[in-house]
Enzyme design. Structure first.
Site, PDB file in Angstrom:
ATOM      1  N   LYS A 221       3.281  -0.844  -4.781  1.00  0.00           N
ATOM      2  CA  LYS A 221       3.103  -1.750  -3.644  1.00  0.00           C
ATOM      3  C   LYS A 221       4.368  -2.568  -3.397  1.00  0.00           C
ATOM      4  CE  LYS A 221      -1.871  -1.673  -3.585  1.00  0.00           C
ATOM      5  NZ  LYS A 221      -3.156  -2.373  -3.737  1.00  0.00           N
ATOM      6  N   ARG A 255      -5.403   1.275 -11.276  1.00  0.00           N
ATOM      7  CA  ARG A 255      -5.413   2.360 -10.283  1.00  0.00           C
ATOM      8  C   ARG A 255      -3.969   2.707  -9.949  1.00  0.00           C
ATOM      9  NH1 ARG A 255      -5.202   2.829  -4.677  1.00  0.00           N
ATOM     10  NH2 ARG A 255      -6.502   4.492  -3.780  1.00  0.00           N
TER      11      ARG A 255
END
Length: 279
Positions: A221, A255
């Site tokens: 991210k 994740r």
């Protein structure tokens, strides 16, 4: 004891491997769009240690075009059917969706978990999860679909997210979802800027106090580029650092895109942490 029975409760951090069957996801869009490519990828991440394979058919990157329920179903169902029918794949299967119709069809096709980015906010999704009795990831996301320019003001982002998750849990309970079905996700990258994402990650342990297994998804991210300028597929190292911090602070599941690297890093770190505790 089965993986489902121990989901989120093991003495090691479990790894959820991302399988995006989309043409436009921010990091790996277009890599696994054929059934053969997707099933091969599922087998590969299972082989290197994924506990869960998270199948997603719609991108949530900023600016992504929404897809119809029918198109999402056409992307994910054949993949889930083949993965769950493969005796060589041991990992649990999660459906990454906020659409109740997609979740219902995925569960019927063999999925074990609903990973709802919208935090079980939809009454139909609440009812489905309650009736099915499946595990469900309840994520905090006040910015979905993601708007890159969204920058809410917060005196304490962790307190705000904690309170929203607490509220979503209560609403799920009222709808008949039991506590042992729930996993919570603070939604790193979905409601905040980089500074708030870093704060959520550094204070992962506070979400453990809610009393549910905690999932953290920080993989590749944009906040990971605060300290080094990297393209999404170059962010393996900062993603590993983020997930090790999350695990050390109590995350039960991470994740990730880079499954083999994450499994190796976690198992090494856990061995070292164990030695430190016994000294």
């Amino acid at each position: 004891m089965s993986r489902m029975q121990t989901l989120g409760t093991t003495d090691y951090t479990q790894v959820m491997g991302i399988l995006n069957v989309t043409p436009d996801s921010f990091s790996d869009g277009g890599r696994y769009t054929t059934l053969e490519e997707a099933v091969a990828r599922a087998g590969a991440i299972d082989e290197v240690g994924a506990d869960i394979i998270d199948v997603g058919g719609e991108s949530t990157r900023p600016g992504a075009d929404p897809v119809s329920v029918q198109e999402e179903l056409e992307r994910v169902l054949p993949v889930i059917e083949q993965i769950t029918a493969d005796p060589d794949i041991d990992a649990l299967v999660s459906i990454d969706t906020y659409e109740p119709d997609v979740a219902e069809a995925a569960l019927a096709a063999g999925a074990d978990i609903v990973n709802d980015q919208n935090g079980l906010d939809n009454p139909e999704m609440q009812s489905l999860v309650a009736t099915h009795g499946c595990k469900a990831v309840l994520m905090d996301a006040v910015n979905l679909p993601v708007d890159a320019g969204y920058n809410p003001k917060s005196d304490d982002i962790v307190v705000d997210v904690y309170e929203r998750l607490q509220d979503r849990v209560e609403r799920a309970r009222v709808a008949g979802v039991s506590d042992d079905q729930l996993i919570i996700d603070p939604g790193i990258g979905f409601a905040t800027g980089a500074e708030d994402d870093l704060e959520l990650l550094a204070r992962t342990g506070e979400f453990v106090d809610l009393g549910f297994p905690v999932l953290v998804g920080a993989s590749r991210k944009s906040f990971t580029t605060e300290f080094v300028d990297l393209q999404p597929n170059e962010r393996v190292a900062p993603s590993l650092a983020a997930h090790l911090v999350a695990a050390e602070n109590g995350a039960n599941i991470v994740r990730v895109h880079d499954v083999a690297e994450t499994v190796a890093a976690l198992r090494t770190a856990e061995a070292l942490w164990s030695r430190q505790r016994t000294q």
